[in-house]
Scaffold this motif. Sequence first.
Motif, PDB file in Angstrom:
ATOM      1  N   THR A 102      -2.294  16.417   9.354  1.00  0.00           N
ATOM      2  CA  THR A 102      -2.501  17.574   8.481  1.00  0.00           C
ATOM      3  C   THR A 102      -1.658  17.475   7.222  1.00  0.00           C
ATOM      4  OG1 THR A 102      -2.931  18.904  10.454  1.00  0.00           O
ATOM      5  CG2 THR A 102      -2.428  20.100   8.428  1.00  0.00           C
ATOM      6  N   SER A 103      -0.457  16.879   7.332  1.00  0.00           N
ATOM      7  CA  SER A 103       0.418  16.783   6.164  1.00  0.00           C
ATOM      8  C   SER A 103      -0.068  15.762   5.156  1.00  0.00           C
ATOM      9  CB  SER A 103       1.831  16.416   6.624  1.00  0.00           C
ATOM     10  OG  SER A 103       1.806  15.216   7.365  1.00  0.00           O
ATOM     11  N   TYR A 104      -1.096  14.949   5.513  1.00  0.00           N
ATOM     12  CA  TYR A 104      -1.616  13.946   4.600  1.00  0.00           C
ATOM     13  C   TYR A 104      -2.755  14.489   3.726  1.00  0.00           C
ATOM     14  CZ  TYR A 104       0.894   9.869   6.390  1.00  0.00           C
ATOM     15  OH  TYR A 104       1.870   8.949   6.718  1.00  0.00           O
ATOM     16  N   VAL A 105      -3.253  15.680   4.041  1.00  0.00           N
ATOM     17  CA  VAL A 105      -4.410  16.223   3.314  1.00  0.00           C
ATOM     18  C   VAL A 105      -4.112  17.645   2.870  1.00  0.00           C
ATOM     19  CG1 VAL A 105      -6.082  14.779   4.545  1.00  0.00           C
ATOM     20  CG2 VAL A 105      -5.456  17.012   5.489  1.00  0.00           C
ATOM     21  N   GLU A 106      -4.840  18.058   1.834  1.00  0.00           N
ATOM     22  CA  GLU A 106      -4.794  19.445   1.340  1.00  0.00           C
ATOM     23  C   GLU A 106      -6.136  20.083   1.670  1.00  0.00           C
ATOM     24  OE1 GLU A 106      -3.808  21.973  -2.729  1.00  0.00           O
ATOM     25  OE2 GLU A 106      -3.865  19.779  -2.763  1.00  0.00           O
ATOM     26  N   VAL A 107      -6.130  21.100   2.532  1.00  0.00           N
ATOM     27  CA  VAL A 107      -7.361  21.675   3.095  1.00  0.00           C
ATOM     28  C   VAL A 107      -7.786  22.887   2.277  1.00  0.00           C
ATOM     29  CG1 VAL A 107      -8.399  22.680   5.158  1.00  0.00           C
ATOM     30  CG2 VAL A 107      -6.721  20.831   5.375  1.00  0.00           C
ATOM     31  N   TYR A 108      -9.102  22.948   2.008  1.00  0.00           N
ATOM     32  CA  TYR A 108      -9.704  24.115   1.345  1.00  0.00           C
ATOM     33  C   TYR A 108     -10.763  24.660   2.284  1.00  0.00           C
ATOM     34  CZ  TYR A 108      -7.711  21.531  -2.581  1.00  0.00           C
ATOM     35  OH  TYR A 108      -6.877  20.833  -3.407  1.00  0.00           O
ATOM     36  N   LEU A 109     -10.448  25.717   3.045  1.00  0.00           N
ATOM     37  CA  LEU A 109     -11.380  26.293   4.001  1.00  0.00           C
ATOM     38  C   LEU A 109     -12.368  27.242   3.293  1.00  0.00           C
ATOM     39  CD1 LEU A 109      -9.062  27.114   7.035  1.00  0.00           C
ATOM     40  CD2 LEU A 109     -10.633  25.206   6.776  1.00  0.00           C
ATOM     41  N   ASP A 110     -13.604  27.143   3.692  1.00  0.00           N
ATOM     42  CA  ASP A 110     -14.651  28.037   3.166  1.00  0.00           C
ATOM     43  C   ASP A 110     -15.139  28.892   4.319  1.00  0.00           C
ATOM     44  OD1 ASP A 110     -16.611  29.306   1.866  1.00  0.00           O
ATOM     45  OD2 ASP A 110     -17.777  27.524   1.288  1.00  0.00           O
ATOM     46  N   GLU A 149       0.833  -1.210   0.000  1.00  0.00           N
ATOM     47  CA  GLU A 149       0.000   0.000   0.000  1.00  0.00           C
ATOM     48  C   GLU A 149       0.865   1.255   0.000  1.00  0.00           C
ATOM     49  OE1 GLU A 149      -2.620  -0.208   3.275  1.00  0.00           O
ATOM     50  OE2 GLU A 149      -3.556  -2.082   2.671  1.00  0.00           O
ATOM     51  N   VAL A 150       1.911   1.234   0.837  1.00  0.00           N
ATOM     52  CA  VAL A 150       2.785   2.411   0.904  1.00  0.00           C
ATOM     53  C   VAL A 150       3.491   2.637  -0.425  1.00  0.00           C
ATOM     54  CG1 VAL A 150       4.819   3.376   2.028  1.00  0.00           C
ATOM     55  CG2 VAL A 150       3.114   2.179   3.381  1.00  0.00           C
ATOM     56  N   GLU A 151       3.956   1.563  -1.053  1.00  0.00           N
ATOM     57  CA  GLU A 151       4.688   1.692  -2.302  1.00  0.00           C
ATOM     58  C   GLU A 151       3.767   1.861  -3.504  1.00  0.00           C
ATOM     59  OE1 GLU A 151       7.052  -1.806  -2.398  1.00  0.00           O
ATOM     60  OE2 GLU A 151       8.588  -0.997  -1.021  1.00  0.00           O
ATOM     61  N   GLY A 152       2.430   1.834  -3.283  1.00  0.00           N
ATOM     62  CA  GLY A 152       1.486   2.096  -4.360  1.00  0.00           C
ATOM     63  C   GLY A 152       1.196   0.905  -5.229  1.00  0.00           C
ATOM     64  N   ARG A 153       1.581  -0.304  -4.796  1.00  0.00           N
ATOM     65  CA  ARG A 153       1.322  -1.499  -5.595  1.00  0.00           C
ATOM     66  C   ARG A 153      -0.090  -2.011  -5.395  1.00  0.00           C
ATOM     67  NH1 ARG A 153       6.500  -3.195  -3.587  1.00  0.00           N
ATOM     68  NH2 ARG A 153       5.445  -4.718  -2.252  1.00  0.00           N
ATOM     69  N   LEU A 154      -0.693  -1.742  -4.203  1.00  0.00           N
ATOM     70  CA  LEU A 154      -2.046  -2.197  -3.907  1.00  0.00           C
ATOM     71  C   LEU A 154      -2.884  -1.019  -3.460  1.00  0.00           C
ATOM     72  CD1 LEU A 154      -1.286  -5.453  -1.886  1.00  0.00           C
ATOM     73  CD2 LEU A 154      -1.982  -5.279  -4.271  1.00  0.00           C
ATOM     74  N   PRO A 155      -4.206  -1.071  -3.679  1.00  0.00           N
ATOM     75  CA  PRO A 155      -5.060   0.013  -3.173  1.00  0.00           C
ATOM     76  C   PRO A 155      -5.130  -0.017  -1.664  1.00  0.00           C
ATOM     77  CG  PRO A 155      -6.402  -1.787  -4.051  1.00  0.00           C
ATOM     78  CD  PRO A 155      -4.984  -2.096  -4.413  1.00  0.00           C
ATOM     79  N   ALA A 156      -5.476   1.133  -1.080  1.00  0.00           N
ATOM     80  CA  ALA A 156      -5.556   1.239   0.379  1.00  0.00           C
ATOM     81  C   ALA A 156      -6.631   0.337   0.917  1.00  0.00           C
ATOM     82  CB  ALA A 156      -5.813   2.683   0.781  1.00  0.00           C
ATOM     83  N   ARG A 157      -6.383  -0.203   2.070  1.00  0.00           N
ATOM     84  CA  ARG A 157      -7.369  -1.075   2.698  1.00  0.00           C
ATOM     85  C   ARG A 157      -8.549  -0.259   3.181  1.00  0.00           C
ATOM     86  NH1 ARG A 157      -5.053  -3.879   7.539  1.00  0.00           N
ATOM     87  NH2 ARG A 157      -4.265  -1.796   7.892  1.00  0.00           N
ATOM     88  N   SER A 158      -9.731  -0.837   3.065  1.00  0.00           N
ATOM     89  CA  SER A 158     -10.917  -0.180   3.618  1.00  0.00           C
ATOM     90  C   SER A 158     -11.207  -0.800   4.962  1.00  0.00           C
ATOM     91  CB  SER A 158     -12.112  -0.376   2.677  1.00  0.00           C
ATOM     92  OG  SER A 158     -12.392  -1.739   2.503  1.00  0.00           O
ATOM     93  N   GLU A 159     -11.339   0.021   5.937  1.00  0.00           N
ATOM     94  CA  GLU A 159     -11.589  -0.464   7.296  1.00  0.00           C
ATOM     95  C   GLU A 159     -12.981  -0.023   7.730  1.00  0.00           C
ATOM     96  OE1 GLU A 159      -7.133  -0.446   9.158  1.00  0.00           O
ATOM     97  OE2 GLU A 159      -8.720   0.813   9.965  1.00  0.00           O
ATOM     98  N   LYS A 185      -8.589  17.253   0.465  1.00  0.00           N
ATOM     99  CA  LYS A 185      -8.277  16.155  -0.439  1.00  0.00           C
ATOM    100  C   LYS A 185      -7.112  15.364   0.148  1.00  0.00           C
ATOM    101  CE  LYS A 185      -6.670  15.133  -5.138  1.00  0.00           C
ATOM    102  NZ  LYS A 185      -6.250  15.729  -6.424  1.00  0.00           N
ATOM    103  N   ALA A 186      -7.262  14.039   0.238  1.00  0.00           N
ATOM    104  CA  ALA A 186      -6.204  13.183   0.808  1.00  0.00           C
ATOM    105  C   ALA A 186      -5.045  13.067  -0.178  1.00  0.00           C
ATOM    106  CB  ALA A 186      -6.754  11.805   1.140  1.00  0.00           C
ATOM    107  N   LEU A 187      -3.854  13.481   0.266  1.00  0.00           N
ATOM    108  CA  LEU A 187      -2.657  13.388  -0.576  1.00  0.00           C
ATOM    109  C   LEU A 187      -2.031  11.993  -0.505  1.00  0.00           C
ATOM    110  CD1 LEU A 187      -1.005  16.792   0.338  1.00  0.00           C
ATOM    111  CD2 LEU A 187      -2.438  16.278  -1.635  1.00  0.00           C
ATOM    112  N   TYR A 188      -2.183  11.321   0.633  1.00  0.00           N
ATOM    113  CA  TYR A 188      -1.619   9.985   0.824  1.00  0.00           C
ATOM    114  C   TYR A 188      -2.658   9.104   1.501  1.00  0.00           C
ATOM    115  CZ  TYR A 188       2.517  12.968   0.546  1.00  0.00           C
ATOM    116  OH  TYR A 188       3.440  13.909   0.192  1.00  0.00           O
ATOM    117  N   THR A 189      -2.459   7.835   1.405  1.00  0.00           N
ATOM    118  CA  THR A 189      -3.315   6.891   2.123  1.00  0.00           C
ATOM    119  C   THR A 189      -2.914   6.864   3.583  1.00  0.00           C
ATOM    120  OG1 THR A 189      -3.594   5.515   0.162  1.00  0.00           O
ATOM    121  CG2 THR A 189      -4.036   4.485   2.297  1.00  0.00           C
TER     122      THR A 189
END
Length: 609
Positions: A591-599, A469-479, A544-548
């Motif tokens: 916070t570093s995993y997402v890109e925030v758009y405040l309204d 998952e980290v290396e991008g070979r598999l999709p992120a697990r859904s929990e 928007k999530a930048l990383y899993t």
Amino acid sequence: MVSLPQPSLLHSAVTVPCLCCRKGKDQFDNLEKHTQWGIDVLEKYIKFVKERTEIELSYAKQLRNLSKKYQPKKNSKEEEEYRYTSTRAFLATLNEMNDYAGQHEVISENMTSLITAELTRYVQELKQERKSHFHDGRKAQQHIETCWKQLEASKRRFERDCKEADRAQQYFEKMDADINVTKADVEKARQQAQLRHQMAEDSKAEYSSTLQKFNSEQHEHYYTHIPNIFQKIQEMEERRIVRIGESMKTFAEVDRQVIPIIGKCLDEITKAAESVDHKNDSQMVIEAFKSGFEPPGDVDFEDFTQPMKRTVSESSLSNSRGDGKSEPKFGSKSKGKLWPFIKKNKSPKQQKEPLSHRFNEFMTSKPKIHCFRSLKRGLSLKLGAGPEDFSNLPPEQRRKKLQQKVDELNRDIQKEMDSRDALTKMKDVYIKNPQMGDAASVDHRLAELGQNIEKLRLEVQKFEGWLAEVEGRLPARSEQPRRQSGVYEAQNASGVNSCAQDRESPDGSYTEEQSQETEMKVPATDFDDEFDDEEPLPTIGTCKALYTFEGQNEGTISVAEGEMLYVIEEDKGDGWTRIRRNEDEEGYVPTSYVEVYLDKNAKGAMTYI
């Protein structure tokens, strides 16, 4: 009248021997002293070499201890530090110093075997040879002295007999000239004189024979025996001198033989020093500590001249009902306390309020329900534990940790398989030779090894999945959502941490004090129903999530790369942002995993997807 030889002529034939015997004895004494001094010098040199070998051994031992002292300890942090070129060069220096010490041990061993042992044996032989030579010399000296004494005795006897013959001749002549003496008395005196002359002649012959014998013995003594003995002593002394010279040469050669090896050791140290690469070490530090995060964007300008339209108050978890009551800041770093509901700044009135009032205030704070729920349900509160999949780490650091874990598990599997193979071979031997052991005795151990291998393989598959998952070979697990309607599901005691761990930063640090390890359990109360009816916080923007991100801890939420979510509470400096996926699923993400758009103009206006 009968004429007899004159005794004075016989007496004149006696010779007086010289004093050479005494002089020869004096020379033996001098030689004995000199050869003893030579042996003392040899023993002194042996003692010198022996002390040198002891110094070499002591020096080698100290060098080995020094090298061992600074060797990295196995399975320690120091061993990891030796991957840099500078520390590897230092390790090579330590190893070469160990070899360097070995060469000094070689010097000591060679000097002991080639010099000390050989000279010690030679000294014993030299003492025996010296003793034999001087014994022969003393024996020859005693023999010549005995011959001299015999000659002296023969000479004295000849002298005495000559004097007796002279007196007998004078008595005969006196009796013969006296007319009153009878013829019988004259005849008797004549016979006595002849007897004495005959004894003198016999003594003369004996003395002459003894003298000739003595002269022959003396000549042989001084020209044959003594020179031979002196020659042997001289050769013995010369061998001693040559031997000590050869030992000194060996002393130097022993040192010279190890110089090339010592030179190689020093060359290896120089080579290791030249292998130090500062660029490579710097790159290794970069690879070891890089996070994989993108640099943060520019900070937006906030115009405080316009009325604030944000829905979130200065505290990180404000009261959504808008009662105007100032809420305590969640996860404040300035206080560094374990309790997340203590404010950063207290007013004088708040400082004097009793603990019961603060607890009531905490109970009425809706956004903090998840912390109280975890405490109320008796979950263990321990700081310092991290998630199993290292999701609290930055992507690059997480990838390295997962890879290390996979390698470690593979090594464990290999060890277990080796043990299983060994036991299988042992079982086969027992089957073929029952007298050596019972084959059934190893079945239980083989079953245990099989179970251990299966468990380890499952662990490897789990960690390889996270690594993929980290290396991008598999999709992120859904929990499954960890938070339903503001209520978190209870976790196993080993996997549940405190509220402070929910606010854990991506690099593994905490907003609370990490040095405290406190376990606190709060019994369940009757506030559950009231908490379940609390209204959710309004949204203040999107992200928007930048990383899993795999939310393993209580209060976190799992997100997939590229997923769009709602922001209900922005980062207040602790490195975490609170987001919502739908009405029943919300939590914190780094916070570093997402890109925030405040309204800022959409207070409570956004709807759920």
